[in-house]
Structures are given as C-alpha cells and as structure tokens.
Write a protein that holds these residues in place. Sequence first.
Motif, PDB file in Angstrom:
ATOM      1  N   ILE A 106       0.860  -1.183   0.000  1.00 33.19           N
ATOM      2  CA  ILE A 106       0.000   0.000   0.000  1.00 33.19           C
ATOM      3  C   ILE A 106       0.895   1.231   0.000  1.00 33.19           C
ATOM      4  N   GLN A 107       0.758   2.052  -1.003  1.00 32.97           N
ATOM      5  CA  GLN A 107       1.545   3.278  -1.057  1.00 32.97           C
ATOM      6  C   GLN A 107       0.740   4.443  -0.492  1.00 32.97           C
ATOM      7  N   GLN A 108       1.417   5.263   0.292  1.00 32.82           N
ATOM      8  CA  GLN A 108       0.775   6.466   0.829  1.00 32.82           C
ATOM      9  C   GLN A 108       1.409   7.703   0.221  1.00 32.82           C
ATOM     10  N   PHE A 109       0.531   8.619  -0.217  1.00 33.92           N
ATOM     11  CA  PHE A 109       0.961   9.882  -0.810  1.00 33.92           C
ATOM     12  C   PHE A 109       0.488  11.007   0.105  1.00 33.92           C
ATOM     13  N   THR A 110       1.434  11.667   0.743  1.00 33.62           N
ATOM     14  CA  THR A 110       1.122  12.756   1.661  1.00 33.62           C
ATOM     15  C   THR A 110       1.322  14.083   0.949  1.00 33.62           C
ATOM     16  N   LYS A 116      -2.684   1.738 -14.756  1.00 34.54           N
ATOM     17  CA  LYS A 116      -1.616   2.224 -13.890  1.00 34.54           C
ATOM     18  C   LYS A 116      -2.037   3.583 -13.338  1.00 34.54           C
ATOM     19  N   LEU A 117      -1.879   3.739 -12.025  1.00 34.04           N
ATOM     20  CA  LEU A 117      -2.210   4.998 -11.366  1.00 34.04           C
ATOM     21  C   LEU A 117      -0.944   5.821 -11.193  1.00 34.04           C
ATOM     22  N   TRP A 118      -0.977   7.060 -11.713  1.00 36.97           N
ATOM     23  CA  TRP A 118       0.150   7.982 -11.555  1.00 36.97           C
ATOM     24  C   TRP A 118      -0.196   9.016 -10.493  1.00 36.97           C
ATOM     25  N   ALA A 135       4.413   5.797  -9.603  1.00 33.61           N
ATOM     26  CA  ALA A 135       3.381   4.970 -10.230  1.00 33.61           C
ATOM     27  C   ALA A 135       2.917   3.879  -9.280  1.00 33.61           C
ATOM     28  N   VAL A 136       1.628   3.540  -9.389  1.00 34.22           N
ATOM     29  CA  VAL A 136       1.065   2.375  -8.714  1.00 34.22           C
ATOM     30  C   VAL A 136       0.601   1.431  -9.816  1.00 34.22           C
TER      31      VAL A 136
END
Length: 589
Positions: free
Chosen positions: A491-495, A564-566, A583-584
């Motif tokens: 799980i990537q978190q973008f703050t 793909k989610l950028w 990228a996700v």
Amino acid sequence: MSKALFTVGPVLSFRGVSQTGQWQVTALVGVVAGAAFPVLSVDGQSCPAPKVLLERPKETILRYDLSCDQQAQERTVQFGLGQGGPQWQFSIPGQDYAPRMAYVSCNGFSDPSGMRKLVRPENAVWADLISNHDSDLRAASYVLDKEQLWHEGRIHDKGLKRFHLLLMGGDQIYFDSIWEDVKPLKKWVGMSRKEQLAFKVSVALEKEIESYYFGLYANRWLPDTRRDWGHSKPNLDAADAMARIPTVMMWDDHDIFDGWGSYSPAMQHCELFQVLMRHARRAFWVFQLQHAVDDLPPLQLLQRANVSQQDPQYEPMQWSARLKGDRLALPLLDGQPGFSFGYHLGPVSLFVADLRTERSRTQVLGADTWTAMQAWLNTLRDGKPAYPGSKCQHLIFLSSVPVAHPKLSLAEGLLDTFGQDHVLDSNADDLKDHWSHGDHEGERKRLLESLTRIAEQRMLRVSIASGDVHVAAWGSCYRRDIPPTSNWAQIQQFTSSGVVHPSLIGVAERLFLQLLNHTASKVQSIDVQHCVEMMLFPGFNRYVMPARNWLAFELDMGGETGCKLWATWRCENEVGFSNHLQAVHPAQK
C-alpha cells in the motif's frame, strides 16, 4: 467587491453517479437575506429551484443542482448566471473512465505570523493547480509539461488536462482564530485548568460561537480582498478552484479547532468543548457536505455497558433513511455516527474516512464505524479487468492524518509524561493525532489488515492519500510475509500538505525536519506481518520534502493488463514548481 453577487460560493460538490448515468454535482452559494434567489443554468438548461440549506439573519445558503448526463467521452459543461453574468465550467469524465483528481489539504494557517515567512504569495500553490487545470486561466510559468510526460509514457493522453474532482483531505478552514476573536474564549485561555473545566457557556456566548462558525466560511472562502466574479483577471485562489472543480471534502481538527480529539478526556467532555464541536459540526454539514442544517441529528452518546469514558461511542445513524428525501444526499455509510462515505467510479473507488467525529486520545474510529467501513469495502468489485474500466482496479483511501509517517517515540513518551491541554500549543496534539502514535497502533494495524485483505480478495491496489503534516512525503505499508511480486500487499501512501499553510521553514522547524528525516530511515514493524516504511521522496534525496504542494491522481487507461495509477506532486520552490512522480502498477498475484 467580492460579494457583489454571492456572500459565499459557488462551491461545487460531487454527489456521485446516479443510476441513470448522471454525473451529480451541486453548487453552494450564499445570498443576502431577503434577496431573490439567483437563476442559474447548466449545460444550456435552467437549473431547478435551489434547496435552502441554512437561513441566517443576514444571509441564506442555497444548493443548486448542476447534474449532467455522462456520455461516452469526457466533456466540459458551462454553468452560471444569465444575462451576461459570470460563467464557470467543470468537466465530466467519459462513461467507465476514472476521473482525474487533484488532492489538497491545509487550506489556511493556524498562526498569521507564519504566513510572513513565505517567499511566494499566499495563493501561489492554488494558482499552480488552477493553471494546470484550465488552459484559459493558465500562467506560462505554472504549466505542467504534459508534452514531455506524454513522450516519457507517464501519462496516457497529453490532451487531457482538466480535473474532474478536487479531493480536500482536511483543514479546509482554520477555526483556531476563535480563541482570539471571541473575547470570552480569549479570557478562558488564560484561566486555570480547574476554572476551564468548570466554565459555563451562557446563552449569549453560545450564540456568538454559532455565529462565528457559520460566518467564517464566507470570510475565508470568499474574502473581501479578492476581485469579484466576472472580473477579466482571475484570482487564482481557493474560491476559483472550488467553483471549477467539484469537491470531495472531509474534515480534520482545524475545521473544529486545533487538536480536537487529542485532549484529555476531562477537557474533551467539558461544556465549552462540546459547544464548540456542536456548532463546528453543523457548519461543516452545511458548507462542506452541502446538506440542510435541519437534516443533521445531534450526536447521542451510546449507553452501552463496558464502554470506556475515554473512548466515546455514539448512536449510529441510518443516514439513508434520514436523508431519503434528498436526491442529492451524499452516500454516507449507514450504521456509523460520523460522516464516512465512498464512491465507485469505474476502475477506481474512493473511500473518504471521517477520523474526527469519534476521535479520542486512544481511539480514531468507533466500533460501529469499523463495521460499516468493512461492509463498504466488501462492495468493491474484482480488479481483474475484462476491458479497461470494467472493474475496480484501484482504491484510494482518504486519511486526513498519515498512516505512514516518521515515528517519534521519545517525543511521544515525553508528551505522555508531561502532557498538556493548552489549545494554543499544537505540538502535543499533532503527535497524538497520528496513526503511528502508540495509542493508535492497534487501530493502524487493523486498518492495514482490512485494506490488504480486500486488496487480496478483489486483486486490486490500495493507495492512501493524506495531508495534515505540512510536507510532501511518500510511504509504503506492506506485508513482509508476501513476495514483492505480489504487489497487492503493498500500500503506497501519498502525503500532500499544505496548499496554503507554510511548510517547515523556521529555524526550530528545520531542526525538527532533520529529526524527521533521521527517524524516517527506520522501518516500523507493526507485527510479524505488517511493516511501514518511509521512502526517499521521488526526485529528492530526503524522505520529507519541506514545501507547499498539491497532488494529482491520473489513471493510465491504455494498459492491456490493467490501469496504472500515476501520482504527481507539484512542489513549490523559490522560482516555480517541481514535478515528483510515482506509479502504482496494476495488481499482480
């Protein structure tokens, strides 16, 4: 004369996709009390009569229906006042396509003196976002180089630039000024703790508090200093953005006052705090969620055995029944006392978590909310696509405070030992707010288990969008017992924070920044399965980027194996803005 037309607004709000395929959008506007209601049109048609959300002595708050049909391809529609009045535009994605989204948080400041430290104008970050959104409003120095990104394969179509949704992850307005502007509260701040807890709120003071919460939105969201709507030169501020991109909003502490939920139980339950919360909640319901004030029931404590007084449990709401007469009501989850809700939008789903209604020093979400959230997660569709857009492939979870953030255990211990309840000192509550604080570690583990479970069951990717901390950062939450090739377990978190609030720029804050970067290098082991790790910020040699910023989410719909989610941060610097991409990839077993 910013208020020549409206006292506040227009503020667009996204309400979901109807069963008949309408992209549902509303517009909140305020008009002077007694004035005729404005006549708005959208997509060449007159809007229905507006819904009255709130009537105040000097103004009336209205909500207009701007919903339009979703078509095979994306399109831009115009709305506004007739007879030469100002016009605005918003964009609608094509059917089965994911919306392009911008994310912001911290639209304001807790201390006016902090704004004097800025090297660029207060609204410079908003100007950059708007200029990237609308070519008609662009300033050349702000333009994101889509041509270059398209050639690099980082976006799918260089011609698509407008955002369909504006995600606002907390602190859309700062009410900390109430302690200075309302004189009895300024006096209360100087009292002893015993006197503060015993303080009684008079009828006159409660009316003043209510007026402050309902009045500040107009002052902050449509300030007197801005040029009026229809002026040849746009303001490029928050009002411009909210009038052009349908918003999805969730509150955090400053939408009530700094640190709400992280004070001692005695202070949280004192009469003054409860009055402040009551009116902040009603104002949030009207201005951010765009519901009629009379449709909001009061919070009622749940009379259940063995419930800790430190962890208040409230009566759950059956929101669908409560709001059944409102066709444009938000899809609030049934069975929760708060305001969490979610959307399924083609290949992407969006969950907006309310982390404030039930918060205490030892609780983020109550038991009923956990159950309601799990039920919603189970409605996600399988992620393996039959064709682009046919299934949910990405879940974006909005968490107003970071799940992945450097953990300052020593500072937590000192504050727990020498804790305080001072409303003008945010240091303690900022640490106690985080999922990473020791008092919330159990819930953080539960959250990650819930998200990785649904990622595995539905074979999709989960990403967390977060704000609050006035920096840009990238974190990773993962299962150490799963091979790295099974990326659903990552799980990537973008703050992204803040869009207005200054970042860490003072001398003391720079020392704190060094501590954050040192601590961020250490992997946080939650249990034998779950880890949290801060990653070096893309294009930067540190873990934490001390800059005001905003974030873009765009789905590349061209992949045969999935979307793909950028995620693209736009970070402010002294000469302009820098791009930082991550990228996700689609889920793999």
